[in-house]
Design an enzyme around this catalytic site. Structure first.
Site, PDB file in Angstrom:
ATOM      1  N   LYS A  54       0.723   8.789   2.685  1.00 34.14           N
ATOM      2  CA  LYS A  54      -0.084   7.863   1.983  1.00 34.14           C
ATOM      3  C   LYS A  54      -1.389   7.896   2.122  1.00 34.14           C
ATOM      4  CE  LYS A  54       3.773   4.635   1.748  1.00 34.14           C
ATOM      5  NZ  LYS A  54       4.847   3.660   2.459  1.00 34.14           N
ATOM      6  N   GLN A  98       4.079  -0.995   6.482  1.00 34.36           N
ATOM      7  CA  GLN A  98       5.078  -0.084   6.899  1.00 34.36           C
ATOM      8  C   GLN A  98       6.326  -0.740   7.285  1.00 34.36           C
ATOM      9  OE1 GLN A  98       4.969   2.819   5.200  1.00 34.36           O
ATOM     10  NE2 GLN A  98       7.233   2.845   5.464  1.00 34.36           N
ATOM     11  N   ASP A 121       2.138  -3.534  -2.064  1.00 37.01           N
ATOM     12  CA  ASP A 121       3.485  -3.176  -2.006  1.00 37.01           C
ATOM     13  C   ASP A 121       4.111  -3.953  -3.228  1.00 37.01           C
ATOM     14  OD1 ASP A 121       4.506  -0.754  -0.854  1.00 37.01           O
ATOM     15  OD2 ASP A 121       4.234  -2.089   1.142  1.00 37.01           O
TER      16      ASP A 121
END
Ligand code: NDP
Length: 303
Positions: A54, A98, A121
């Site tokens: 990422k 995460q 997200d």
């Protein structure tokens, strides 16, 4: 029949190119460089590898990447403190925590603490609610990637029978909402669904997001259907080398489907590309600018 293979790698590269162009224009015309903060708690090897890709792609598209690594003993209060600082930092436009988090931290509390405007997200209750209500939202990246892949085969999903196997908050449920917004007729299947194979056989569009290696077999698929495989499963055959497979038995399903996304090289690359796209959208929205659509029409423009 031999299915068309949906080239997720190529489609994701194309999307990342559009993101990089938008980043370049934002910096040139407005002096804004979108910034993505990635928070990793502990040292789960899979998470480390996702975070590294990422960050590499974020920098590769011209954005700033802020790396926050915390030890696995980090308390919930410490993590909430970091989230509050990132929420307040004007150089940070997107925040990604995460998952999974260590057991002492409640992921729901952390997700809810991220400013919805920076929730790239798309997991916060505010963005989930806005998506359900058909309002513009930062939508979860993997489901958006699935829709973009399906639309390379069928540009309009209106009226199609869509079956989603899996009802998680990060894939199955938001994918169902996005499909509804595209005017598909949606069935969400899960571990308690009866006659799963027969339910799947109704689908013009079949999405598998289960986490069970090669569960979807040839006779589950209607001839000509589009099959999008979200699953990522590591399998090690006796005496063989481990490899990654999806939730779909690729070789046999490819003989009957009209189009199929492979694993790897299908949904996976789209997830990161959509994350970058969400970061640019968040940076634009925070600056009061019109957001680039990146191939997905805003909710109010949908049929
Ligand atoms: P979850 O474990 O959170 O959800 C799995 C879902 O599958 C649940 O709804 C569960 O049903 C359902 N399920 C489990 N077993 C069966 C069964 N035998 N029949 C029908 N349904 C079943 O997984 P995620 O949604 O997080 O992820 C799903 C897969 O997608 C995983 O392989 C994951 O690695 C992959 N993934 C890939 C991403 C990418 O970028 N490519 C991103 C995110 C996930 P129930 O609710 O009843 O328990």
């Amino acid at each position: 029949m031999t299915a068309k293979i949906i080239d997720g790698k190529g489609i994701a590269a194309d999307l990342r190119g559009k993101v990089a162009d938008a980043v370049h224009r934002l910096a040139r015309d407005r002096g804004i460089v979108p910034g993505l903060a990635v928070v990793l708690v502990g040292n789960n090897p899979a998470s480390e590898s996702y975070v590294a890709s990422k960050m590499k792609m974020t920098v590769g598209s011209g954005m700033r990447s802020f790396d926050h690594r915390l030890p696995k003993e980090t308390s919930e209060a410490e993590l909430l403190g970091l989230i509050a600082r990132l929420n307040a930092d004007p150089s940070v436009h997107g925040i990604l925590v995460q998952l999974p988090l260590p057991a002492q931290i409640d992921p729901h509390k952390i997700i809810a603490a991220v400013d919805p405007a920076k929730d790239v997200d798309g997991f916060s209750p505010v963005n989930a609610g806005r998506l359900c209500a058909g309002l513009p939202a930062l939508a979860p990246c993997t489901p958006v990637g699935c829709i973009l892949l399906a639309k390379t085969v069928q540009p309009s999903l209106a009226g199609l029978e869509a079956v989603v196997i899996g009802r998680s908050n990060i894939v199955g449920k938001p994918l169902a909402q996005l499909l509804l917004a595209e005017n598909a007729t949606v069935t969400v299947a899960h571990s308690k669904t009866r006659e799963l194979a027969a339910v799947c056989r109704r689908a013009d569009l079949l999405f598998a997001a289960v986490g069970r290696p090669e569960m979807v077999r040839r006779d589950w698929v209607k001839p000509g259907a589009t099959v999008i495989d979200v699953g990522v499963n590591r399998v090690t055959p006796a005496g063989g080398r481990s490899r990654i497979v999806g939730d779909v038995a690729f070789a046999e399903v490819a003989e009957v489907a009209g189009a199929i996304s492979p694993v790897p090289g299908g949904v996976g690359p789209m997830t990161i590309a959509c994350l970058l796209a969400n970061t640019v959208r968040a940076a634009c929205a925070l600056a009061g600018l019109r957001e680039p659509a990146f191939g997905q029409p805003p909710a109010e423009d949908r049929e």
